[in-house]
Scaffold this active site. Structure first.
Site, PDB file in Angstrom:
ATOM      1  CG  ASP A 190       7.084 -32.065 -25.178  1.00  0.00           C
ATOM      2  OD1 ASP A 190       7.029 -32.292 -24.001  1.00  0.00           O
ATOM      3  OD2 ASP A 190       7.028 -31.178 -25.754  1.00  0.00           O
ATOM      4  CD  GLU A 243      12.784 -34.077 -10.138  1.00  0.00           C
ATOM      5  OE1 GLU A 243      11.707 -33.991 -10.839  1.00  0.00           O
ATOM      6  OE2 GLU A 243      13.588 -33.037  -9.911  1.00  0.00           O
TER       7      GLU A 243
END
Ligand code: ADE
Length: 230
Positions: free
Chosen positions: A198, A11
Protein backbone atom coordinates in the site's frame (compact mmCIF):
# COMPACT_ATOMS: atom_id res chain seq x y z
CA UNK A 1 22.66 -20.91 10.86
CA UNK A 2 20.13 -18.72 9.09
CA UNK A 3 17.05 -17.38 10.91
CA UNK A 4 14.05 -16.51 8.73
CA UNK A 5 11.29 -14.44 10.28
CA UNK A 6 8.23 -14.42 8.06
CA UNK A 7 5.33 -12.12 8.72
CA UNK A 8 2.58 -14.01 6.99
CA UNK A 9 1.30 -17.38 8.18
CA UNK A 10 0.82 -18.68 4.61
CA UNK A 11 4.35 -17.67 3.67
CA UNK A 12 5.86 -19.47 6.66
CA UNK A 13 3.62 -22.48 5.87
CA UNK A 14 4.87 -22.63 2.25
CA UNK A 15 8.51 -22.38 3.31
CA UNK A 16 7.86 -25.04 5.96
CA UNK A 17 6.61 -27.37 3.21
CA UNK A 18 9.89 -26.82 1.34
CA UNK A 19 11.91 -27.48 4.51
CA UNK A 20 13.20 -30.83 5.74
CA UNK A 21 12.15 -30.18 9.32
CA UNK A 22 14.44 -31.64 11.98
CA UNK A 23 12.97 -29.98 15.06
CA UNK A 24 9.91 -27.94 15.99
CA UNK A 25 10.12 -26.10 19.30
CA UNK A 26 8.14 -23.38 21.03
CA UNK A 27 9.66 -20.42 22.87
CA UNK A 28 7.76 -17.31 24.01
CA UNK A 29 4.60 -18.67 22.31
CA UNK A 30 6.38 -18.71 18.92
CA UNK A 31 6.90 -21.92 16.91
CA UNK A 32 10.46 -22.34 15.63
CA UNK A 33 11.09 -24.88 12.83
CA UNK A 34 14.69 -25.94 12.39
CA UNK A 35 15.87 -27.94 9.40
CA UNK A 36 17.28 -27.81 5.91
CA UNK A 37 15.80 -25.25 3.56
CA UNK A 38 17.00 -25.02 -0.06
CA UNK A 39 20.29 -26.66 0.99
CA UNK A 40 20.95 -24.47 4.07
CA UNK A 41 20.57 -25.06 7.81
CA UNK A 42 17.82 -22.65 8.80
CA UNK A 43 15.22 -21.82 11.43
CA UNK A 44 11.84 -20.57 10.31
CA UNK A 45 9.42 -18.66 12.55
CA UNK A 46 6.52 -16.26 12.50
CA UNK A 47 7.16 -13.55 15.08
CA UNK A 48 3.76 -11.89 15.21
CA UNK A 49 3.22 -8.20 14.59
CA UNK A 50 5.09 -5.25 16.06
CA UNK A 51 8.54 -4.35 17.31
CA UNK A 52 8.39 -6.18 20.65
CA UNK A 53 7.36 -9.50 19.09
CA UNK A 54 10.02 -9.09 16.41
CA UNK A 55 12.78 -8.19 18.88
CA UNK A 56 11.96 -11.12 21.18
CA UNK A 57 11.86 -13.47 18.19
CA UNK A 58 15.23 -12.30 16.86
CA UNK A 59 16.86 -12.65 20.28
CA UNK A 60 15.56 -16.22 20.64
CA UNK A 61 16.98 -17.07 17.21
CA UNK A 62 20.38 -15.82 18.36
CA UNK A 63 20.31 -17.37 21.84
CA UNK A 64 18.67 -20.74 21.17
CA UNK A 65 19.72 -21.44 17.58
CA UNK A 66 22.98 -19.49 17.28
CA UNK A 67 21.86 -17.86 14.02
CA UNK A 68 24.44 -15.57 12.44
CA UNK A 69 22.14 -14.35 9.67
CA UNK A 70 18.66 -12.89 10.22
CA UNK A 71 16.32 -12.52 7.25
CA UNK A 72 12.89 -10.93 7.58
CA UNK A 73 10.27 -10.92 4.86
CA UNK A 74 6.86 -9.28 4.85
CA UNK A 75 4.89 -6.35 3.50
CA UNK A 76 5.24 -2.59 3.87
CA UNK A 77 3.69 0.72 2.93
CA UNK A 78 5.57 2.79 0.33
CA UNK A 79 7.05 6.14 1.41
CA UNK A 80 8.51 6.88 -2.01
CA UNK A 81 6.45 8.09 -4.97
CA UNK A 82 8.61 5.98 -7.29
CA UNK A 83 7.81 2.75 -5.43
CA UNK A 84 4.50 1.13 -6.26
CA UNK A 85 2.36 -1.67 -4.90
CA UNK A 86 3.96 -5.01 -5.75
CA UNK A 87 7.54 -3.69 -5.85
CA UNK A 88 10.17 -5.18 -3.53
CA UNK A 89 12.28 -3.13 -1.09
CA UNK A 90 15.50 -4.47 0.42
CA UNK A 91 16.79 -2.60 3.47
CA UNK A 92 20.11 -0.82 3.61
CA UNK A 93 19.41 0.47 7.14
CA UNK A 94 16.51 0.69 9.57
CA UNK A 95 15.15 3.28 12.00
CA UNK A 96 12.48 3.02 14.71
CA UNK A 97 10.34 5.94 13.57
CA UNK A 98 8.23 6.06 16.75
CA UNK A 99 11.25 6.58 19.02
CA UNK A 100 11.07 10.23 20.07
CA UNK A 101 13.26 11.74 22.77
CA UNK A 102 13.57 14.99 20.83
CA UNK A 103 12.73 16.98 23.96
CA UNK A 104 16.30 16.13 25.09
CA UNK A 105 17.78 17.20 21.77
CA UNK A 106 17.98 13.84 20.01
CA UNK A 107 16.66 13.65 16.46
CA UNK A 108 13.37 11.75 16.16
CA UNK A 109 14.24 8.08 15.64
CA UNK A 110 17.45 8.24 17.69
CA UNK A 111 17.42 5.84 20.63
CA UNK A 112 18.98 7.87 23.44
CA UNK A 113 22.46 6.77 24.46
CA UNK A 114 22.87 4.32 21.59
CA UNK A 115 25.92 4.84 19.42
CA UNK A 116 23.99 4.63 16.16
CA UNK A 117 21.00 6.39 14.58
CA UNK A 118 20.07 3.62 12.18
CA UNK A 119 20.68 -0.11 12.28
CA UNK A 120 22.52 -1.27 9.14
CA UNK A 121 21.71 -4.28 7.05
CA UNK A 122 24.66 -6.41 5.97
CA UNK A 123 25.94 -4.99 2.67
CA UNK A 124 26.79 -8.35 1.13
CA UNK A 125 23.36 -9.73 2.11
CA UNK A 126 21.66 -6.70 0.55
CA UNK A 127 23.48 -7.31 -2.74
CA UNK A 128 22.62 -11.01 -2.65
CA UNK A 129 18.94 -10.31 -1.88
CA UNK A 130 18.82 -7.75 -4.68
CA UNK A 131 20.34 -10.18 -7.18
CA UNK A 132 18.04 -12.97 -5.94
CA UNK A 133 14.92 -10.88 -6.39
CA UNK A 134 15.94 -9.66 -9.84
CA UNK A 135 16.54 -13.22 -10.96
CA UNK A 136 13.64 -14.95 -9.16
CA UNK A 137 11.02 -12.24 -9.70
CA UNK A 138 11.81 -10.45 -12.95
CA UNK A 139 8.16 -9.33 -13.17
CA UNK A 140 8.58 -6.86 -10.27
CA UNK A 141 10.99 -4.01 -9.52
CA UNK A 142 13.69 -4.15 -6.84
CA UNK A 143 14.62 -1.14 -4.68
CA UNK A 144 17.15 -0.77 -1.89
CA UNK A 145 17.17 1.86 0.84
CA UNK A 146 16.14 2.81 4.34
CA UNK A 147 13.12 1.17 5.96
CA UNK A 148 11.43 2.67 9.03
CA UNK A 149 9.43 0.68 11.57
CA UNK A 150 6.95 1.64 14.27
CA UNK A 151 4.06 0.15 16.21
CA UNK A 152 1.66 1.90 13.90
CA UNK A 153 -0.10 0.99 10.63
CA UNK A 154 0.45 4.19 8.66
CA UNK A 155 -2.70 5.13 6.75
CA UNK A 156 -2.89 8.92 6.72
CA UNK A 157 -1.33 11.46 4.37
CA UNK A 158 -0.22 13.61 7.33
CA UNK A 159 1.65 10.85 9.15
CA UNK A 160 3.13 9.65 5.87
CA UNK A 161 4.38 13.13 4.99
CA UNK A 162 6.04 13.46 8.38
CA UNK A 163 7.82 10.14 7.92
CA UNK A 164 8.87 11.04 4.38
CA UNK A 165 10.30 14.41 5.47
CA UNK A 166 11.97 13.11 8.63
CA UNK A 167 13.56 9.86 7.46
CA UNK A 168 13.78 9.85 3.63
CA UNK A 169 12.93 6.15 3.78
CA UNK A 170 11.66 3.83 1.07
CA UNK A 171 8.87 2.21 3.08
CA UNK A 172 7.34 1.73 6.52
CA UNK A 173 6.38 -1.42 8.40
CA UNK A 174 6.18 -2.71 11.96
CA UNK A 175 9.06 -5.13 12.68
CA UNK A 176 12.21 -4.62 10.59
CA UNK A 177 14.01 -2.08 12.77
CA UNK A 178 13.50 -4.23 15.87
CA UNK A 179 15.11 -7.19 14.09
CA UNK A 180 17.97 -5.02 12.82
CA UNK A 181 18.34 -3.56 16.34
CA UNK A 182 18.66 -7.09 17.78
CA UNK A 183 21.11 -8.01 15.00
CA UNK A 184 23.20 -4.92 15.82
CA UNK A 185 23.37 -5.67 19.56
CA UNK A 186 24.24 -9.32 18.91
CA UNK A 187 26.68 -8.56 16.09
CA UNK A 188 24.94 -10.79 13.56
CA UNK A 189 24.04 -9.99 9.93
CA UNK A 190 20.56 -9.06 8.84
CA UNK A 191 18.50 -7.99 5.87
CA UNK A 192 14.86 -6.95 5.74
CA UNK A 193 12.92 -7.69 2.56
CA UNK A 194 9.49 -6.16 2.04
CA UNK A 195 6.87 -6.35 -0.70
CA UNK A 196 4.93 -3.09 -1.01
CA UNK A 197 1.24 -3.61 -0.18
CA UNK A 198 0.00 0.00 0.00
CA UNK A 199 0.97 3.66 -0.19
CA UNK A 200 0.69 4.29 3.58
CA UNK A 201 -1.91 7.02 3.02
CA UNK A 202 -5.68 7.53 3.03
CA UNK A 203 -5.97 5.88 -0.37
CA UNK A 204 -4.61 2.58 0.85
CA UNK A 205 -7.25 0.71 -1.14
CA UNK A 206 -6.23 -2.46 -2.90
CA UNK A 207 -7.30 -5.94 -3.69
CA UNK A 208 -5.60 -7.28 -0.61
CA UNK A 209 -6.22 -11.03 -1.05
CA UNK A 210 -4.82 -10.91 -4.60
CA UNK A 211 -1.86 -8.80 -3.49
CA UNK A 212 -1.14 -11.05 -0.52
CA UNK A 213 -1.06 -14.18 -2.66
CA UNK A 214 1.36 -12.52 -5.10
CA UNK A 215 3.53 -11.14 -2.27
CA UNK A 216 3.82 -14.59 -0.73
CA UNK A 217 4.74 -16.13 -4.10
CA UNK A 218 7.38 -13.45 -4.63
CA UNK A 219 8.93 -13.77 -1.20
CA UNK A 220 9.05 -17.56 -1.31
CA UNK A 221 10.76 -17.44 -4.74
CA UNK A 222 13.17 -14.81 -3.41
CA UNK A 223 14.13 -16.94 -0.38
CA UNK A 224 14.56 -19.99 -2.63
CA UNK A 225 16.97 -18.04 -4.82
CA UNK A 226 18.71 -16.23 -1.95
CA UNK A 227 19.60 -19.08 0.42
CA UNK A 228 22.02 -20.87 -1.94
CA UNK A 229 23.85 -17.52 -2.34
CA UNK A 230 24.55 -17.27 1.42
N1 ADE B 1 2.66 -2.94 6.56
C1 ADE B 1 2.10 -2.86 5.34
N2 ADE B 1 1.64 -1.62 5.10
C2 ADE B 1 1.92 -0.90 6.21
C3 ADE B 1 1.69 0.44 6.60
N3 ADE B 1 1.06 1.28 5.78
N4 ADE B 1 2.11 0.84 7.82
C4 ADE B 1 2.73 -0.03 8.64
N5 ADE B 1 2.96 -1.31 8.34
C5 ADE B 1 2.58 -1.74 7.14
Amino acid sequence: MIGIIGAMEEEVALLKEAMTVEETVEYASMIFCRGNLYGKEAVLVRSGIGKVNAGICAQILVDKFQVDVLINTGIAGSLDAAIDIGDMVISTDLVEHDMDASIFGDPVGQIPRMDTFSFPADEALVEKAKAANMEANPDIRTFTGRIVSGDQFVSSAEVKEKLVNTFHARCTEMEGAAIAHAAYLNKVSCVIIRAISDKADNSATMDYPVFEKKAIEHSVRLIQNLLPRI
